[in-house]
Design a protein around this motif. Structure first.
Motif, PDB file in Angstrom:
ATOM      1  N   THR A  50       0.830  -1.214   0.000  1.00 51.84           N
ATOM      2  CA  THR A  50       0.000   0.000   0.000  1.00 51.84           C
ATOM      3  C   THR A  50       0.857   1.253   0.000  1.00 51.84           C
ATOM      4  O   THR A  50       0.612   2.189  -0.774  1.00 51.84           O
ATOM      5  CB  THR A  50      -0.923  -0.001   1.243  1.00 51.84           C
ATOM      6  OG1 THR A  50      -1.766  -1.161   1.209  1.00 51.84           O
ATOM      7  CG2 THR A  50      -1.786   1.242   1.258  1.00 51.84           C
ATOM      8  N   GLY A  53       2.574   1.595  -3.376  1.00 45.73           N
ATOM      9  CA  GLY A  53       1.619   1.873  -4.436  1.00 45.73           C
ATOM     10  C   GLY A  53       1.069   3.274  -4.372  1.00 45.73           C
ATOM     11  O   GLY A  53       0.876   3.932  -5.406  1.00 45.73           O
ATOM     12  N   SER A  59       8.902   0.521  -7.436  1.00 42.82           N
ATOM     13  CA  SER A  59       8.575  -0.647  -8.255  1.00 42.82           C
ATOM     14  C   SER A  59       9.771  -1.605  -8.319  1.00 42.82           C
ATOM     15  O   SER A  59       9.603  -2.824  -8.314  1.00 42.82           O
ATOM     16  CB  SER A  59       8.170  -0.211  -9.660  1.00 42.82           C
ATOM     17  OG  SER A  59       9.200   0.553 -10.270  1.00 42.82           O
ATOM     18  N   PHE A 110       0.608  -3.651  -4.523  1.00 39.93           N
ATOM     19  CA  PHE A 110       1.330  -2.527  -5.124  1.00 39.93           C
ATOM     20  C   PHE A 110       0.703  -2.107  -6.444  1.00 39.93           C
ATOM     21  O   PHE A 110       0.428  -0.924  -6.674  1.00 39.93           O
ATOM     22  CB  PHE A 110       2.794  -2.920  -5.327  1.00 39.93           C
ATOM     23  CG  PHE A 110       3.582  -1.926  -6.141  1.00 39.93           C
ATOM     24  CD1 PHE A 110       3.974  -0.716  -5.599  1.00 39.93           C
ATOM     25  CD2 PHE A 110       3.918  -2.199  -7.461  1.00 39.93           C
ATOM     26  CE1 PHE A 110       4.687   0.208  -6.352  1.00 39.93           C
ATOM     27  CE2 PHE A 110       4.635  -1.300  -8.214  1.00 39.93           C
ATOM     28  CZ  PHE A 110       5.020  -0.087  -7.662  1.00 39.93           C
ATOM     29  N   VAL A 111       0.452  -3.072  -7.320  1.00 40.98           N
ATOM     30  CA  VAL A 111      -0.132  -2.764  -8.629  1.00 40.98           C
ATOM     31  C   VAL A 111      -1.538  -2.203  -8.480  1.00 40.98           C
ATOM     32  O   VAL A 111      -1.932  -1.255  -9.174  1.00 40.98           O
ATOM     33  CB  VAL A 111      -0.139  -4.015  -9.523  1.00 40.98           C
ATOM     34  CG1 VAL A 111      -0.884  -3.752 -10.826  1.00 40.98           C
ATOM     35  CG2 VAL A 111       1.285  -4.462  -9.820  1.00 40.98           C
ATOM     36  N   ARG A 114      -1.276   1.407  -7.300  1.00 37.97           N
ATOM     37  CA  ARG A 114      -0.605   2.257  -8.293  1.00 37.97           C
ATOM     38  C   ARG A 114      -1.496   2.534  -9.486  1.00 37.97           C
ATOM     39  O   ARG A 114      -1.399   3.602 -10.107  1.00 37.97           O
ATOM     40  CB  ARG A 114       0.690   1.585  -8.759  1.00 37.97           C
ATOM     41  CG  ARG A 114       1.566   2.486  -9.626  1.00 37.97           C
ATOM     42  CD  ARG A 114       2.758   1.748 -10.174  1.00 37.97           C
ATOM     43  NE  ARG A 114       2.355   0.647 -11.055  1.00 37.97           N
ATOM     44  CZ  ARG A 114       3.211  -0.135 -11.710  1.00 37.97           C
ATOM     45  NH1 ARG A 114       4.510   0.042 -11.541  1.00 37.97           N
ATOM     46  NH2 ARG A 114       2.776  -1.102 -12.482  1.00 37.97           N
TER      47      ARG A 114
END
Length: 240
Positions: A50, A53, A59, A110-111, A114
């Motif tokens: 979190t 992101g 990344s 994360f993805v 983001r």
């Protein structure tokens, strides 16, 4: 009778299910270890994913952490833990499986955060929301489907991989397979494999349902409403 027939007989014997250390006890132990491992992984992966992101940075760190975690074999971790004070215990199994479950949860979290549209975030900020409110009320619901996909992937992988714990004295359904190899009982090996496969499928199904329930938005199928016939002058006007 071939091995598959004997496996069917083994699975249909009530004694194999209800006896101490039988299928029910091993299944309960298998599920407990798997749930604890996924929860432990989520406790660390969700906040890290979190934070990275939301900031839009890191990344490379996510890729490195995921690759390193994936590169470490679970069986090797179990063997290492066995020669430490942790020893042969469910704690070692939970730790090893948590490390194994960490990458998919981290990556998908994360993805998911983001990929939240920047315009949506700016609109929420313009409405007077604080950064914490934007994350909790706007970004989290939008990222939730991908987050749950990571949890579901980790859950299924952990359930399937937890069978390796039996090789280092751990519990779970892997004991049936391990005992079958030790006795060269192919029927028992097949029975254990079937039980693990069914448990993995049930885990997938359960997490799909949980994901659908948690995902915001319209989930029900709306039935088309039948238009009522218009009567009176308006109907006459329509016919003209």
């Amino acid at each position: 009778m071939n091995a598959f027939g004997e496996a069917f007989v083994y699975l249909n014997d009530p004694f194999n299910w209800v006896r101490p250390g039988g299928i029910l006890d091993l299944t309960r132990e298998h599920v407990t270890v798997s749930v604890l491992a996924v929860l432990a992984a989520a406790v660390f992966a969700l906040p890290v994913g979190t934070a990275l992101g939301v900031s839009g940075r890191g990344s490379g760190a996510v890729v490195v952490l995921s690759n390193v975690s994936r590169a470490v074999p679970t069986l090797a971790l179990l063997t290492v833990f066995a020669v430490t004070p942790i020893g042969f215990s469910d704690t070692a199994t939970v730790l090893a499986l948590a490390i194994f479950a960490f990458p998919p949860i981290l990556t998908n979290t994360f993805v998911g955060f983001r990929e939240v549209d920047r315009d949506v975030r700016e609109a929420a900020t313009a409405m007077g929301m604080s950064r914490r409110q934007v994350v909790a009320r706007v970004m989290f619901p939008l990222a939730l489907p991908l987050v749950m996909t990571g949890v579901r992937t980790a859950g299924v992988q952990v359930v399937a991989t937890a069978t390796l714990a039996a090789l280092v004295g751990g519990g779970g359904l892997g004991r049936i397979i391990n005992l079958g190899f030790g006795q060269q009982d192919y029927a028992q090996i097949i029975a254990g494999a079937v039980l693990v496969a069914v448990l993995a499928l049930l885990t997938e199904l359960l997490l799909v349902v949980v994901s659908a329930l948690l995902t915001p938005g319209q989930r029900r199928l709306s039935l088309p409403r039948t238009q009522r016939r218009t009567r009176g002058p308006r109907a006459a006007a329509v016919r003209v």
